[in-house]
Design a protein around this motif. Sequence first.
Motif, mmCIF file in Angstrom:
data_model
loop_
_atom_site.group_PDB
_atom_site.id
_atom_site.type_symbol
_atom_site.label_atom_id
_atom_site.label_comp_id
_atom_site.label_asym_id
_atom_site.label_seq_id
_atom_site.Cartn_x
_atom_site.Cartn_y
_atom_site.Cartn_z
ATOM 1 N N PRO A 196 0.859 -0.720 -0.208
ATOM 2 C CA PRO A 196 -0.037 -0.442 0.290
ATOM 3 C C PRO A 196 0.773 1.371 -0.304
ATOM 4 N N SER A 197 0.854 1.793 -0.986
ATOM 5 C CA SER A 197 1.334 3.386 -0.556
ATOM 6 C C SER A 197 0.836 4.630 0.359
ATOM 7 N N SER A 198 1.090 4.432 1.307
ATOM 8 C CA SER A 198 0.472 4.828 2.554
ATOM 9 C C SER A 198 1.858 5.304 3.112
ATOM 10 N N ALA A 199 2.447 6.193 4.237
ATOM 11 C CA ALA A 199 3.762 6.428 4.525
ATOM 12 C C ALA A 199 4.182 5.582 4.896
ATOM 13 N N ASP A 200 4.275 4.235 5.552
ATOM 14 C CA ASP A 200 4.418 3.290 6.154
ATOM 15 C C ASP A 200 4.732 2.542 5.144
ATOM 16 N N GLY A 201 4.036 2.841 4.575
ATOM 17 C CA GLY A 201 3.762 1.527 3.094
ATOM 18 C C GLY A 201 5.283 2.104 2.497
ATOM 19 N N LYS A 202 5.725 3.482 1.895
ATOM 20 C CA LYS A 202 6.917 3.551 1.032
ATOM 21 C C LYS A 202 7.586 3.769 1.851
ATOM 22 N N GLU A 203 7.967 3.876 3.340
ATOM 23 C CA GLU A 203 9.426 3.210 4.422
ATOM 24 C C GLU A 203 9.690 2.107 3.861
ATOM 25 N N ILE A 204 8.957 1.423 4.269
ATOM 26 C CA ILE A 204 8.871 -0.431 4.339
ATOM 27 C C ILE A 204 9.937 -0.546 2.345
ATOM 28 N N ALA A 205 8.985 -0.153 1.816
ATOM 29 C CA ALA A 205 8.941 -0.503 0.599
ATOM 30 C C ALA A 205 10.737 -0.052 0.221
ATOM 31 N N GLY A 206 11.034 1.116 0.413
ATOM 32 C CA GLY A 206 12.528 1.357 -0.227
ATOM 33 C C GLY A 206 13.480 0.814 1.103
ATOM 34 N N ARG A 207 13.378 0.732 2.162
ATOM 35 C CA ARG A 207 14.044 -0.558 2.951
ATOM 36 C C ARG A 207 14.428 -1.651 2.410
ATOM 37 N N LEU A 208 12.798 -2.125 1.671
ATOM 38 C CA LEU A 208 13.450 -3.899 1.171
ATOM 39 C C LEU A 208 13.666 -3.337 -0.271
ATOM 40 N N ALA A 209 13.959 -2.095 -1.093
ATOM 41 C CA ALA A 209 14.685 -2.390 -2.250
ATOM 42 C C ALA A 209 15.502 -2.610 -2.188
ATOM 43 N N VAL A 210 16.521 -1.417 -0.887
ATOM 44 C CA VAL A 210 17.983 -1.350 -0.687
ATOM 45 C C VAL A 210 18.780 -3.084 0.279
ATOM 46 N N LYS A 211 17.388 -3.528 1.353
ATOM 47 C CA LYS A 211 18.063 -4.836 1.001
ATOM 48 C C LYS A 211 17.269 -5.649 0.294
ATOM 49 N N ILE A 212 17.034 -6.740 -1.154
ATOM 50 C CA ILE A 212 16.937 -7.372 -2.380
ATOM 51 C C ILE A 212 18.026 -6.587 -3.502
ATOM 52 N N GLY A 213 18.197 -5.410 -3.422
ATOM 53 C CA GLY A 213 19.141 -5.089 -4.739
ATOM 54 C C GLY A 213 17.850 -4.816 -5.712
ATOM 55 N N SER A 214 16.575 -4.134 -5.671
ATOM 56 C CA SER A 214 15.719 -4.076 -6.470
ATOM 57 C C SER A 214 15.168 -2.942 -6.879
ATOM 58 N N GLY A 215 15.095 -2.604 -7.605
ATOM 59 C CA GLY A 215 13.806 -2.008 -8.341
ATOM 60 C C GLY A 215 12.676 -1.389 -7.733
#
Length: 320
Positions: free
Chosen positions: A92-111
């Motif tokens: 979900p594109s909520s404040a928490d959701g976007k932060e989770i997505a950003g952190r996940l992208a860094v962890k797994i090296g994904s776009g």
Amino acid sequence: MAQVLVLVETADGGIKKVTTELLTLARTLGEPAAVWVGPNYSDAVGVELGSFGAQTVYVAADAALIDHPVAPTAELLATLVAEHAPRAVLIPSSADGKEIAGRLAVKIGSGIITDAVEVTSDLVATQSVFGGSTVVHSSVTTGTPIITVRANAIPPTPGGEAAPTRVDVSVVVSEAARLARVVDRTAASKAGRPELAEASVVVSGGRGVGGADGFGVIEALADSLGAAVGASRAATDAGWYPHQFQVGQTGKTVSPQLYIANGISGAIQHRAGMQTSKTIVVVNKDPEAPIFELADFGVVGDLFEVVPQLTQEVKARKGS
């Protein structure tokens, strides 16, 4: 068929509407697999998730995952991506959701793609960018696509018959993820109206409302429609309405089926937060107001004359 992970957003022990929207979208992309974070998962929740297509529910019931904000959830998702190689991760594109997505992208090296309003079967996302002035189509070319999707962008439709398979999962939360800790929770007071970011109908007021008392006509129309109330930045900065109801680039982004803007000129800051609404109705006494450029239907007139008449007509048609 590869799985598509959907992060479940919860409320009061149940699931938010945005979760059903993401599951509906996931069915067009692969095999939907929901991810539940925290305790209080129930068979009733599983049935609801299954009714929207979830075939698997990964349940991480450890309370520690929600005792520390955001970071543990990103670590959990990274573990699931490594173990199951999903086709995509929808959040979900909520404040928490976007932060989770950003952190996940860094962890797994994904776009990562944020604030998508549509995703095609080949994972091309539609976004409204640069303050809403441009629509672009984007795709992730590296790693597992991580996509955050705006609430109300996808009409939720049931599409499952069987209860999903529950798979209990655990993750060792790193010391770094434990640095921030939730020490207390206070339930937000509710006025009986739907949550702004998830509402299918939003009625907003702006500078033309004239003051805090002027929002009475806005609230009356919203209540007749079962809608949420929104406000422009000018109205919230003036103290006429609480800031948590601000719609705009620095407030909340909404994408309802119906958005009614009253006394709002249409500054780019506000337009960026509501222009993906499916139908936009504008009431403004200034025929040159920029917001008319977005309107599907527009009324040039005094909102204090137009809005009460609209409210009466809605009530009459509803028989109340």
